[in-house]
Design an enzyme around this catalytic site. Sequence first.
Site, PDB file in Angstrom:
ATOM      1  N   GLU A 180       0.851  -1.056  -0.009  1.00 50.95           N
ATOM      2  CA  GLU A 180       0.008  -0.127   0.330  1.00 50.95           C
ATOM      3  C   GLU A 180       0.342   1.174   0.073  1.00 50.95           C
ATOM      4  OE1 GLU A 180      -2.981  -0.007   2.957  1.00 50.95           O
ATOM      5  OE2 GLU A 180      -4.184  -1.472   2.392  1.00 50.95           O
ATOM      6  N   GLU A 251      -6.751  -7.826  -1.180  1.00 55.29           N
ATOM      7  CA  GLU A 251      -7.146  -7.956   0.497  1.00 55.29           C
ATOM      8  C   GLU A 251      -8.838  -6.795   0.505  1.00 55.29           C
ATOM      9  OE1 GLU A 251      -5.399  -5.045   3.307  1.00 55.29           O
ATOM     10  OE2 GLU A 251      -3.523  -6.195   3.224  1.00 55.29           O
TER      11      GLU A 251
END
Length: 811
Positions: A180, A251
């Site tokens: 991320e 995710e």
Amino acid sequence: SMAWMLKLFVLVLVPIGSVHSDSVTYDGRSLIIGGQHKILFSGSIHYPRSTPEMWPSLIAKAKKGGLDVIQTYVFWNIHEPQEGKYDFSGGYDLVKFIKEIQAQGLYVCLRIGPFIESEWNYGGFPFWLHDIPGIEFRTYNEPFKYHMQNFVTKIVNMMKAEKLYASQGGPIILSQIENEYSNVEKAYHEQGPIYVRWAADMAVGLHTGVPWVMCKQDDAPDPVINTCNGLYCGLTFSGPNSPSKPAIWTEDWTSQYLVYGDEPYLRSAQDLAFHVALFFANKSGSYVNYYMYHGGTNFGRTSSAFVTTSYYDQAPLDEYGLTRQPKWGHLKELHAAIKLCSKSLLSGSKSTFSLGQLQQAYVFKENSRECAAFLVNSDTRKDVTVLFQNVSYRLSHHSISILPDCRTTAFNTAKVRTQFNTRTMTPSQKLDSSRKWKEFKEAIPYFDNTTLRADSLLEHMSTTKDTSDYLWYNFRFEQDSPSNLSVLNVSSAGHVLHAFVNGMFAGSAHGSHNNVSFSLENTAEFKKGTNYVSLLSATIGLPDNGAYLNHRVAGLRRVHVGNIDFTTYQWGYQVGLLGEKLNIYRVQGSSNVQWRKFGSSTHQLLTWYKTFFNAPTGNDPVALNLGSMGKGEAWVNGNSIGRYWVSFQTSKGNPSQTWYHVPRSFLKSTKNLLVVLEEEIGNPLGITIDTVSITKACVQVSNLHPPPVSSWMAQNGKGEKYKYQGKEPKVELHCPSGRNISRVIFASFGNPVGDCGSYAIGSCHSSNSEAIVEKACVGKKSCSIAYSNQYYGGDPCPGILKALLVDVECM
């Protein structure tokens, strides 16, 4: 992309003995494993958040739930706690974990990071990294790049040595570098994109023979695949940054992590299923990973700032490894339904049709025979009837119907056929005898006892170096005037503070996850002569996210007594508590101090308590009920079961976490040592040893529910053509292993009111419902019940839509 595929192909041709190897490549449709395009369902299970004894059953339940892949991070700080000194033993045995996954026939996605965030202490970085001269985390910085490359290379070489990559015949089909990074990339200005390219090149240069991904990284350089993280990737994902890369969701949050002071976030099985189906339909997805599939436990001091010890307990497998129904079962049905569409999804051409203002059909058609459709109702309030290919379909609000043959509904995301389970904590042993407890009062250090000195307030984390949560800040000063009350005013950058003046308690204060900084302002008595001020600062985990992580601070920033500023003054420091230093939570270390009988210190702050207990009989998971305690940490036979903070209540007046998991592997049959460090004024006599079990199962279905996906049968062994087998509608109820259905709590065939959470008999009810269910189910581990009129001796009320609601007890 062709160069990337060629590169992988060449790697795969390298002889690696007689082991069967699968090349892993990709195109715009999906990953290609051994030459086959694949639809893959994956689930995150983190090896240090459970125990090796739990791994086989967690993986088996994931496989039974329809998963193909287990995804895990690699946790740098547990593997290299000191620079150059590695630990892959016991619960940290990454290779053993991957081999267990392989033994059960599943693939692995290995997220090396090595920055992982993951609500894990310091985002997975070992704290020694902070002290490397000239280092700047996660940017184009030579010291950081050196240590990052060193660790990533070590892990890759370890996997290669054990032949664990698919290109060597192993289970690993994907690896992840970074994590991320786009969340912080702009903060590093022009260095950010340069670092991304370096990280990608470094990873690809390790020649694993399988693709690399970067999650939430739209600028992931070729050949690295950019992937999506979030709740709603079927809506929010901007898509792969190249037409030759597949749509991957790394995710899909099955819940959200919990912090002290907050209530759990409950994400329904229906909402999860809707967004997974939408990702396949709208984004032509081919890989979805549930984060988490099993959350587990942040044992010891492993959680990040303010995060609870229990992690993603609302996942399809709960903290203890029990199936959380209906989430686990509803997703299992979803996976089977989507797999029925595999050929059309992977080979067909996609077209979309409007079925109404908020309704859409996504059709994947390969030829005149192969066709799959997803009928989407995005209206969150209204059920609708739509016309698709001249046939009417009823779509519940906020739902997707999956039609593997473009005609028959195999699954609707809003129609839950799976049972609902009730989890119960049952006290097995009370610890309410004061004779069985001993206590040790933690000493409050004075300035004179300290050896570490400074003329300023030291930053907390840089001083403790993560060896303890605790740092004592001590000073002394002379007062000429007679004893008086003055205001002690302390500003802290986090997370908790307990103040003592001349050994007497002078107040506590703390921050929160969203606002770690706080102030303490309390009146205390200061005497004539020398006054000793002892301020205990505590962290609840280190921060795990954000740019410039190595510049984050905690601990005291400003101290006043009355109008005198002691911020720049001579301070003495003690890192950690005496009980920690002497290891009094271990059996051997326990004899290092003189324990006194319970009650000697009249519930003073900072007290260690110890007792012994026997393990509950049976195999049910075990938990400590710490509802009577305040804040601290607990150990069983020297194993930390984590921090607890029961006194920090939610807006509804509840503790965020009351029960704390004690894995069975931590226990002996008798004489288990329990040590509790209580910072506040908790009462250990209220602690109980509980067992955790599924005690109820409830199911509710109607004629509007599609039959089980298992009623679609392959016409041939290759599963190429599917045909719907019409079957009498039935429901199934199951009790967990070792338990049978002991009684029927409620049963109604008709139009029962409510749902499994709260129900009652409606205006239409077949009077023999209970007797029929009792005959079919009581005394059995599982049972199957039809819900057609003839099964109940005729139609109890013609013209009314029928439903069956059954609630049973498991004993």
